[in-house]
Design an enzyme around this catalytic site. Structure first.
Site, PDB file in Angstrom:
ATOM      1  N   ARG A 184       0.908   6.699  17.005  1.00 29.76           N
ATOM      2  CA  ARG A 184       0.726   7.673  15.920  1.00 29.76           C
ATOM      3  C   ARG A 184       1.369   9.035  16.191  1.00 29.76           C
ATOM      4  NH1 ARG A 184       0.701   3.379  13.381  1.00 29.76           N
ATOM      5  NH2 ARG A 184      -1.273   2.518  12.617  1.00 29.76           N
TER       6      ARG A 184
ATOM      7  N   ASP B  81      -6.853   6.550  12.418  1.00 34.66           N
ATOM      8  CA  ASP B  81      -5.446   6.916  12.256  1.00 34.66           C
ATOM      9  C   ASP B  81      -5.259   8.188  11.440  1.00 34.66           C
ATOM     10  OD1 ASP B  81      -4.319   5.011  13.845  1.00 34.66           O
ATOM     11  OD2 ASP B  81      -3.958   3.579  12.233  1.00 34.66           O
TER      12      ASP B  81
ATOM     13  N   SER C 161      -6.280  -7.472   8.432  1.00 40.91           N
ATOM     14  CA  SER C 161      -5.146  -6.547   8.413  1.00 40.91           C
ATOM     15  C   SER C 161      -4.546  -6.463   9.801  1.00 40.91           C
ATOM     16  CB  SER C 161      -5.581  -5.161   7.935  1.00 40.91           C
ATOM     17  OG  SER C 161      -6.442  -4.559   8.877  1.00 40.91           O
TER      18      SER C 161
ATOM     19  N   ASP D  58       0.820  -1.210   0.000  1.00 46.14           N
ATOM     20  CA  ASP D  58       0.000   0.000   0.000  1.00 46.14           C
ATOM     21  C   ASP D  58       0.856   1.264   0.000  1.00 46.14           C
ATOM     22  OD1 ASP D  58      -2.076  -1.745   0.073  1.00 46.14           O
ATOM     23  OD2 ASP D  58      -2.950  -1.032   1.941  1.00 46.14           O
TER      24      ASP D  58
END
Length: 408
Positions: free
Chosen positions: A98, A127, A181, A16
């Site tokens: 993050r 996110d 995922s 990705d």
């Protein structure tokens, strides 16, 4: 937004973000800088360098950094001083990583003269909010590019077609649909999507990666001692260790005993509910240990106030407000409460659970003389309790008398 000239991309080296890298080059004609963080996800990161070079990134524009110590010391440990749990259960493993990634993206942008940063978060998740709120808090002039909100690559087929047309290598296991995922770092693994999307269906056993099934965990309990100084873990079984080393060690111990599994349907900040499978073995052990040392070192008033602040603090982290003034204000109060949270905790690890079984501290507020069932040698006058009860009962008596009068 004007077209960026240079973009710092949060780059994993996976399919990705490799597609995003190429798309940025094609869509904006800009120079791309890649940043790959070693957060303890357990993957070899050097392939990311080779992949970036293959896609035309200059060696001086490839940043691969081991940030495990900073992650645990400056983000995980401050959060654990608060005993933070989102919606009473989730230890915030993805959320807390993050702001660190965003911090480095903004710093690298300043170092390299980039005018934008980019991430691979989708337009449905939390996110994107966390990355971007953190980036803007640190640099209000930074541009943020979120390809998933811009491009028309809306299916796995389109992504693979784009990769093939642009000579982006595709691993064999990426040809088929991944069953779920995964996001991972030193604190946890998070698994979502596909086979996990129906909350009425049990998660298959193969989803779990860091913990053994509690039923298959050792039949003999293991006892460990965790040492604390001012609210932070500093040792295991008497051996002083760095923050990241401690969490790594606790992950191994917790995973071995099947500790730290969570099947959770949460409320995302963007409005929808989602189901995730989380594994936080070391964090779960650490939370139990921290609670244990607080039990004897933290005053009841401070402790109860701190517990009342915790849900708000956890929500701020979950929603992406790590760099907000309100989180920093709460952190100051939490850190003040930890001045005497020093000592050792003994834990029993067994079949999916961590139990605090003993705790000791030179800063302890526990007074055996006051609580003993034996002769307390005058440490506590039990007759004082009568007046205490009468004063606390006064308003209840007045309420009861009023209500009885009105009923009569």
């Amino acid at each position: 937004m004007s077209a960026p000239k240079k973009v710092v991309l949060a780059y994993s080296g996976g399919l990705d973000t490799s597609i995003i890298l190429k798309w940025l080059q094609m869509e904006y004609g800009c120079e791309v800088v890649t940043f790959t963080a070693d957060l303890g996800q357990g993957e070899e990161l050097e392939p990311a360098r080779k992949k970036a070079e293959l896609l035309g990134i200059k060696p001086e524009n490839i940043f691969i950094e081991d940030v495990r110590e900073e992650f645990v010391r400056d983000f995980v440990f401050p959060m654990f001083r608060a005993n933070a749990l989102y919606e009473g259960l989730y230890l915030l493993g993805t959320s807390i990583a993050r702001p660190l990634i965003s911090k480095r993206l903004v710093e690298i942008a300043a170092e390299t003269g980039a005018d934008a940063v980019s991430h691979g978060a989708t337009g449905k998740g939390n996110d994107q909010v966390r990355f971007e709120l953190s980036a803007y808090a640190l640099n209000p002039d930074i541009k943020v590019i979120a390809p998933w909100r811009e491009w028309d690559l809306s299916s796995r087929t389109k992504l693979l077609d784009f990769a093939e047309k642009n000579q982006i290598p595709i691993a064999k296991d990426k040809r088929g649909e991944a069953p779920f995922s995964v996001d991972a770092n030193l604190l946890h693994t998070s698994s979502e999507g596909k086979v996990l999307e129906d909350p009425a269906e049990m998660a298959p056993d193969y989803v779990y990666q860091r913990t053994v099934n509690p039923e298959d965990a050792p039949n003999t309990p293991e006892f460990i001692e965790v040492g604390f100084e001012k609210g932070d873990a500093v040792s295991i079984n008497g051996e002083a260790m760095s923050p990241a080393t401690i969490l790594t060690k606790l992950n191994g111990l917790g995973g071995k005993h099947g500790i730290g599994r969570l099947d959770f349907v949460e409320n995302r900040f963007v409005g929808m509910k989602s189901r995730g499978i989380y594994e936080t073995p070391g964090g779960t052990v650490l939370l139990e240990a921290h609670r244990g040392i607080e039990q004897i070192t933290l005053d009841s008033g401070a402790g109860h106030l701190k517990d009342s602040l915790m849900p708000r603090y956890a929500e701020l982290i979950y929603n992406g407000f790590w760099f907000s003034p309100e989180r920093e204000m709460l952190q100051a109060a939490i850190d003040k409460s930890q001045e005497h949270v020093t000592g050792t905790v003994t834990l029993k690890l067994y079949k999916g659970s961590a139990f605090c079984v003993a705790r000791a501290s030179d800063h302890s507020l526990y007074s055996e003389a006051h609580v003993t069932f034996e002769d307390d040698a005058g440490a506590y006058d039990q007759t004082d309790a009568a007046g205490f009860i009468q004063l606390n009962a006064l308003r209840l008596k007045l309420l009861a008398a009023r209500n009885r009068r009105l009923k009569g």
